[in-house]
Design an enzyme around this catalytic site. Structure first.
Site, PDB file in Angstrom:
ATOM      1  N   GLY A   1       0.751  -1.386  -0.018  1.00 48.29           N
ATOM      2  CA  GLY A   1      -0.156  -0.013  -0.184  1.00 48.29           C
ATOM      3  C   GLY A   1       0.964   1.076   0.024  1.00 48.29           C
ATOM      4  N   SER A   2       0.434   2.132  -0.764  1.00 50.25           N
ATOM      5  CA  SER A   2       1.252   3.251  -1.062  1.00 50.25           C
ATOM      6  C   SER A   2       0.605   4.553  -1.721  1.00 50.25           C
ATOM      7  CB  SER A   2       2.747   2.914  -1.774  1.00 50.25           C
ATOM      8  OG  SER A   2       2.283   2.266  -3.007  1.00 50.25           O
ATOM      9  N   ARG A   3       1.339   5.459  -2.148  1.00 50.16           N
ATOM     10  CA  ARG A   3       0.543   6.891  -2.785  1.00 50.16           C
ATOM     11  C   ARG A   3       1.588   7.336  -3.646  1.00 50.16           C
ATOM     12  NH1 ARG A   3      -0.932  11.953   1.260  1.00 50.16           N
ATOM     13  NH2 ARG A   3      -0.581  13.275  -0.209  1.00 50.16           N
TER      14      ARG A   3
END
Length: 225
Positions: A190-192
């Protein structure tokens, strides 16, 4: 389906224990050993899903020259006015606009260049591992930043890790040219992604919208004229 090469250790790793348990169960007749193999198989299957790298329209046909594409699959968190204190410096006349995309653990995590041009700056900063959907992650989390320039046009984009993502893979650097939608790296779990475009661009997405990397137009330059 193409699989990113960074995923193979994660895909094949769980298969070893699964094979040992399955063989042990078959030889001894112990059902628990065969049952215990299944979580490893499920984990391997999830890793296969996570590191998938599907083709997108930009792989078949170069996007229009004025389009800025989403660099990742996910949900738009910010669209328009940048978060306080996160816009890169120096800013262009009128300042930056920001589009941020949050990637969940089931999204495609291969990252694509939002625009075309030469990488003129590249930096990496160590930091925290806050959940990527939290606003303060833009200030505090570990990140990689790239500046892309095509003539007078500049786009800045960042890979930010999240609470589960502990490694950024950036397969480009200063002096290299990227095409719009070209693969340049990925983030593990999970990241951005943050993209910054000048005020003259029109933002074409809204907060809460689902986007696809290398497909969804997130901003558009005014037509050259």
């Amino acid at each position: 389906m193409r699989i990113d090469r960074a995923g193979w250790p994660f895909i094949t790793g769980p298969l070893g224990p699964a094979a040992v348990l399955a063989v042990a169960g078959a030889r001894t007749g112990r059902r628990w050993a065969r049952v215990a193999a299944w979580p490893f198989l499920v984990l391997s299957a999830y890793m296969l899903l996570f590191f998938r790298d599907p083709d997108r329209p930009c792989d078949r046909e170069q996007p229009p020259a004025d389009d800025v594409l989403s660099p990742a699959d996910g949900m738009v968190m910010v669209a328009g006015e940048p978060q306080e204190g996160v816009a890169p410096e120096p800013a262009p006349p009128g300042g930056w606009q920001q589009v941020s995309v949050f990637l969940s653990v089931v999204d495609v995590h291969v990252n694509r260049s939002p625009y075309r041009g030469e990488v003129v700056e590249s930096s990496y900063r160590r930091g925290s591992f806050l959940a990527a959907y939290r606003a303060e992650s833009a200030h505090r989390n570990e990140r990689s930043e790239l500046w892309l320039r095509d003539g007078e046009r500049t786009v800045v984009f960042r890979q930010l890790v999240g609470v589960l993502a502990r490694r950024i893979v950036t397969r480009t650097g200063v002096g290299q040219r990227l095409a719009t939608g070209e693969r340049f790296g990925l983030m593990k779990f999970g990241s951005r992604m943050d993209v910054f475009v000048p005020a003259e661009c029109t933002i074409t997405v809204r907060k809460g919208q689902r986007v696809r990397g290398g497909d969804t137009v997130i901003a558009r330059w005014p037509a050259a004229g």
